[in-house]
Scaffold this motif. Structure first.
Motif, PDB file in Angstrom:
ATOM      1  N   ASP A  81       0.822  -1.202   0.000  1.00  0.00           N
ATOM      2  CA  ASP A  81       0.000   0.000   0.000  1.00  0.00           C
ATOM      3  C   ASP A  81       0.864   1.264   0.000  1.00  0.00           C
ATOM      4  N   PHE A  82       1.963   1.228   0.751  1.00  0.00           N
ATOM      5  CA  PHE A  82       2.890   2.358   0.777  1.00  0.00           C
ATOM      6  C   PHE A  82       3.492   2.596  -0.611  1.00  0.00           C
ATOM      7  N   HIS A  83       3.949   1.523  -1.242  1.00  0.00           N
ATOM      8  CA  HIS A  83       4.541   1.613  -2.582  1.00  0.00           C
ATOM      9  C   HIS A  83       3.556   2.247  -3.568  1.00  0.00           C
ATOM     10  N   CYS A  84       2.291   1.818  -3.508  1.00  0.00           N
ATOM     11  CA  CYS A  84       1.290   2.324  -4.445  1.00  0.00           C
ATOM     12  C   CYS A  84       0.922   3.777  -4.161  1.00  0.00           C
ATOM     13  N   HIS A  85       1.156   4.241  -2.933  1.00  0.00           N
ATOM     14  CA  HIS A  85       0.781   5.602  -2.549  1.00  0.00           C
ATOM     15  C   HIS A  85       1.816   6.658  -2.923  1.00  0.00           C
ATOM     16  N   VAL A  86       3.092   6.275  -3.036  1.00  0.00           N
ATOM     17  CA  VAL A  86       4.137   7.295  -3.135  1.00  0.00           C
ATOM     18  C   VAL A  86       4.264   7.900  -4.535  1.00  0.00           C
ATOM     19  N   THR A  87       3.655   7.308  -5.530  1.00  0.00           N
ATOM     20  CA  THR A  87       3.805   7.797  -6.899  1.00  0.00           C
ATOM     21  C   THR A  87       2.462   7.823  -7.612  1.00  0.00           C
ATOM     22  N   THR A  88       2.346   8.770  -8.550  1.00  0.00           N
ATOM     23  CA  THR A  88       1.120   8.839  -9.359  1.00  0.00           C
ATOM     24  C   THR A  88       1.139   7.839 -10.501  1.00  0.00           C
ATOM     25  N   SER A  89       2.276   7.196 -10.727  1.00  0.00           N
ATOM     26  CA  SER A  89       2.395   6.196 -11.795  1.00  0.00           C
ATOM     27  C   SER A  89       2.010   4.819 -11.272  1.00  0.00           C
ATOM     28  N   MET A 122      10.686   0.599   2.740  1.00  0.00           N
ATOM     29  CA  MET A 122       9.964   1.864   2.647  1.00  0.00           C
ATOM     30  C   MET A 122      10.934   3.020   2.437  1.00  0.00           C
ATOM     31  N   MET A 123      12.041   3.013   3.158  1.00  0.00           N
ATOM     32  CA  MET A 123      13.020   4.086   3.010  1.00  0.00           C
ATOM     33  C   MET A 123      13.684   4.049   1.632  1.00  0.00           C
ATOM     34  N   LEU A 124      13.898   2.844   1.107  1.00  0.00           N
ATOM     35  CA  LEU A 124      14.466   2.723  -0.237  1.00  0.00           C
ATOM     36  C   LEU A 124      13.507   3.299  -1.282  1.00  0.00           C
ATOM     37  N   LEU A 125      12.210   3.090  -1.076  1.00  0.00           N
ATOM     38  CA  LEU A 125      11.227   3.660  -1.993  1.00  0.00           C
ATOM     39  C   LEU A 125      11.216   5.180  -1.909  1.00  0.00           C
ATOM     40  N   VAL A 126      11.340   5.710  -0.695  1.00  0.00           N
ATOM     41  CA  VAL A 126      11.405   7.165  -0.534  1.00  0.00           C
ATOM     42  C   VAL A 126      12.602   7.723  -1.292  1.00  0.00           C
ATOM     43  N   ASP A 127      13.738   7.083  -1.137  1.00  0.00           N
ATOM     44  CA  ASP A 127      14.945   7.543  -1.822  1.00  0.00           C
ATOM     45  C   ASP A 127      14.795   7.438  -3.333  1.00  0.00           C
ATOM     46  N   TYR A 128      14.154   6.374  -3.799  1.00  0.00           N
ATOM     47  CA  TYR A 128      14.024   6.164  -5.240  1.00  0.00           C
ATOM     48  C   TYR A 128      13.145   7.230  -5.884  1.00  0.00           C
ATOM     49  N   TYR A 129      12.036   7.580  -5.220  1.00  0.00           N
ATOM     50  CA  TYR A 129      11.090   8.532  -5.812  1.00  0.00           C
ATOM     51  C   TYR A 129      11.320   9.975  -5.371  1.00  0.00           C
ATOM     52  N   ARG A 130      12.327  10.202  -4.537  1.00  0.00           N
ATOM     53  CA  ARG A 130      12.526  11.513  -3.917  1.00  0.00           C
ATOM     54  C   ARG A 130      12.509  12.659  -4.932  1.00  0.00           C
ATOM     55  N   ALA A 131      13.245  12.517  -6.021  1.00  0.00           N
ATOM     56  CA  ALA A 131      13.343  13.597  -7.008  1.00  0.00           C
ATOM     57  C   ALA A 131      12.541  13.305  -8.270  1.00  0.00           C
ATOM     58  N   ALA A 132      11.661  12.330  -8.205  1.00  0.00           N
ATOM     59  CA  ALA A 132      10.914  11.927  -9.399  1.00  0.00           C
ATOM     60  C   ALA A 132       9.757  12.876  -9.666  1.00  0.00           C
ATOM     61  N   PRO A 133       9.478  13.180 -10.932  1.00  0.00           N
ATOM     62  CA  PRO A 133       8.359  14.073 -11.260  1.00  0.00           C
ATOM     63  C   PRO A 133       6.998  13.482 -10.920  1.00  0.00           C
ATOM     64  N   ASP A 134       6.914  12.147 -10.776  1.00  0.00           N
ATOM     65  CA  ASP A 134       5.632  11.528 -10.459  1.00  0.00           C
ATOM     66  C   ASP A 134       5.476  11.222  -8.974  1.00  0.00           C
ATOM     67  N   TYR A 169       7.308   9.219   7.226  1.00  0.00           N
ATOM     68  CA  TYR A 169       6.465  10.311   6.757  1.00  0.00           C
ATOM     69  C   TYR A 169       7.228  11.633   6.707  1.00  0.00           C
ATOM     70  N   SER A 170       8.101  11.847   7.692  1.00  0.00           N
ATOM     71  CA  SER A 170       8.889  13.083   7.692  1.00  0.00           C
ATOM     72  C   SER A 170       9.818  13.139   6.493  1.00  0.00           C
ATOM     73  N   GLN A 171      10.332  11.966   6.102  1.00  0.00           N
ATOM     74  CA  GLN A 171      11.190  11.910   4.928  1.00  0.00           C
ATOM     75  C   GLN A 171      10.398  12.215   3.660  1.00  0.00           C
ATOM     76  N   LEU A 172       9.142  11.729   3.613  1.00  0.00           N
ATOM     77  CA  LEU A 172       8.295  12.056   2.465  1.00  0.00           C
ATOM     78  C   LEU A 172       8.031  13.549   2.397  1.00  0.00           C
ATOM     79  N   SER A 173       7.785  14.159   3.559  1.00  0.00           N
ATOM     80  CA  SER A 173       7.494  15.605   3.584  1.00  0.00           C
ATOM     81  C   SER A 173       8.699  16.405   3.114  1.00  0.00           C
ATOM     82  N   ASN A 174       9.889  15.909   3.393  1.00  0.00           N
ATOM     83  CA  ASN A 174      11.115  16.623   3.017  1.00  0.00           C
ATOM     84  C   ASN A 174      11.494  16.465   1.550  1.00  0.00           C
ATOM     85  N   THR A 175      10.710  15.665   0.818  1.00  0.00           N
ATOM     86  CA  THR A 175      11.053  15.448  -0.605  1.00  0.00           C
ATOM     87  C   THR A 175      10.566  16.598  -1.470  1.00  0.00           C
ATOM     88  N   HIS A 176       9.725  17.463  -0.955  1.00  0.00           N
ATOM     89  CA  HIS A 176       9.150  18.542  -1.777  1.00  0.00           C
ATOM     90  C   HIS A 176      10.100  19.734  -1.820  1.00  0.00           C
TER      91      HIS A 176
END
Length: 484
Positions: A266-274, A425-437, A477-484
């Protein structure tokens, strides 16, 4: 490549009713020496060995093929007239033995293989080579000796396979056709859990960019409205799930899924619009017929990135092996749409089921799961998660689509959030951190709920018994917030 069988092949002799009509090598020699060219050789005596000896066919790799219910099987013709199935290396004594085996993989209710009408040598049915042999050596023979084996069903199956091939040539593959499931292929070759990881040769994803879907509503259709396959039909058409009871079937296996699997998926599916895809690891108990899903393995790669796909799948394969797990299924997302299978998903699931259950001549289920995180038709903030399976179409309607059915699942609450899940989960955050999606978590999903509120609320549905998990997830979640 040679055409001799391996040193210690597995020979399959069970070919159904038709196999009883074929002579052994000794019987064939005795029959021919006593009858000669002047006497009629009935269809019992016209075997692959006869055709090879008289030069009507030649041994070779990949010269034999079966098309059945939209599935293709390829075989090698050996010097002794036996058949080696390319996919597994199994050796079959006759066309009917091979045809029966392959057809039962797709449709367990199949009683016999009608091998000589089903197996093609270089594109032409073997039964036609029998006819050629009789014309050449016994022109007075009754042609009904061979024509009675031909079967309209097999002709229709061949047409269906050709139509499917044309459709694949003319249609861009979508998300679910892009991942090759090389691990599913390797599971056919090695016993579970995967024990020869070094021999896995991943197939690469095709080099096609997948465009982001719009928010337009896709209205699901009922399976009964589909009818025969139609190349003009949109492969992204969503199909409502049937119940096993609605098609007079029982669910052939039980399923238990760990809550940590659901949380990570569920986390994986939530982090990206793709749309995303991943593998499921677990165990299959043949005694209890229980499939236990214990781990999710997100694929951190772009679908058009053929360079990284191989490494990602190899890493997952190693992880499965190290944990003593088998590949038991896959998951993918429909970010803004209903968590229902598309026609393309149905065909992909059928392929994966066939590959897994062909691993050791036994039945092993392959579970498909669809996650719909941001569909506004969901109830509340929780994602809709849909486990499904596909039943082959009725044998009398081989050109129909497979039937998608809902799988009843028992969800098992884990005691705590494991370090493996947190690390993924942290690896997914790092992977999508700078992604446009990457999802913009400070934006609103609905008027009173931000994207961050949405993901927190959905993941809380998969909470472990130890409530300290929420403190651990706050770091994520804090790491996700810091990706913007």
């Amino acid at each position: 490549m040679g055409s001799e069988p391996p040193s210690s092949p597995q020979v399959v002799e069970d070919g159904g009713e038709e196999d009883e009509e074929e002579l052994s090598g000794g019987e064939e020699a005795d029959f021919r020496s006593s009858s000669g060219r002047g006497s009629l050789l009935t269809r019992r005596g016209i075997t692959l060995r006869v055709l090879l000896k008289d030069g009507l066919v030649e041994p070779g790799d990949g010269v034999l093929a079966i098309h059945y219910l939209g599935k293709n099987f390829v075989g090698d013709l050996l010097n002794d007239g036996k058949i080696r199935w390319v996919e597994t290396g199994q050796i079959f004594n006759s066309p009917s033995a091979w045809a029966t085996h392959c057809k039962r993989l797709v449709n367990p209710a199949k009683k016999s293989g009608c091998g000589w009408a089903s197996v093609r040598y270089r594109g032409q049915k073997l039964v036609q080579y029998k006819t050629t042999w009789l014309h050449k050596y016994q022109p007075s023979a009754d042609m009904s000796l061979v024509s009675e084996e031909d079967d309209d069903e097999d002709e229709e199956e061949g047409k269906a396979a050709l139509q499917a091939d044309e459709k694949n040539k003319n249609t861009k593959p979508g998300l679910h056709g892009l991942f090759s499931f090389s691990l599913l292929f390797s599971s056919m070759l090695f016993s579970s859990p995967l024990s020869e990881v070094g021999n896995v040769h991943p197939h690469y994803v095709t080099d096609v960019m997948v465009s982001r879907r719009t928010d337009r509503e896709r209205i699901p259709v009922r399976y009964c409205t589909l009818g025969t396959r139609d190349a003009a039909r949109d492969p992204h058409t969503l199909v409502e799930l049937s119940a096993f009871s609605a098609i007079n079937r029982f669910q052939p296996f039980n399923v238990a899924v760990s809550s940590n699997v659901l949380l990570l998926m569920d986390f994986h599916c939530h982090v990206t619009t793709s749309e995303v895809v991943g593998y499921l690891g677990g165990r299959w108990d043949t005694n209890t017929q229980l499939l236990t899903v214990l781990r999710a393995f997100p694929c951190r790669t772009r679908l058009a990135d053929r360079d990284s796909a191989s490494a990602v799948e190899e890493e997952i394969c190693q992880n499965l092996f190290m944990r003593g797990l088998s590949l038991v299924g896959w998951y993918h997302s429909h970010p803004r749409g209903p968590a229902l299978p598309s026609l393309q998903d149905i065909d992909s699931q059928m392929d994966h089921q066939l590959r897994l259950q062909g691993s050791n001549n036994g039945f092993q289920p392959c579970l498909g799961i669809i996650c719909g995180p941001y569909y506004h038709g969901n109830q509340g903030v929780a994602s809709t998660i849909t486990p499904f399976w596909v039943v082959p179409p009725p044998e009398q309607r081989p050109n129909d689509y497979g039937i998608p059915v809902a799988v009843e699942v028992t969800y098992v609450q884990d005691n705590f959030l494991t370090s493996d899940v947190l690390n993924e989960m942290m690896l997914l955050v790092d992977y999508y951190r700078a992604a446009p999606d990457l999802v913009q978590f400070n934006q609103y999903w609905c008027p009173d709920t931000t994207m961050m509120d949405k993901i927190k609320g959905s993941l809380s549905c998969h909470a472990p018994k130890d409530q300290t998990y929420s403190q651990i997830l706050e770091h994520v979640y804090s790491q996700l917030s810091n990706t913007h």
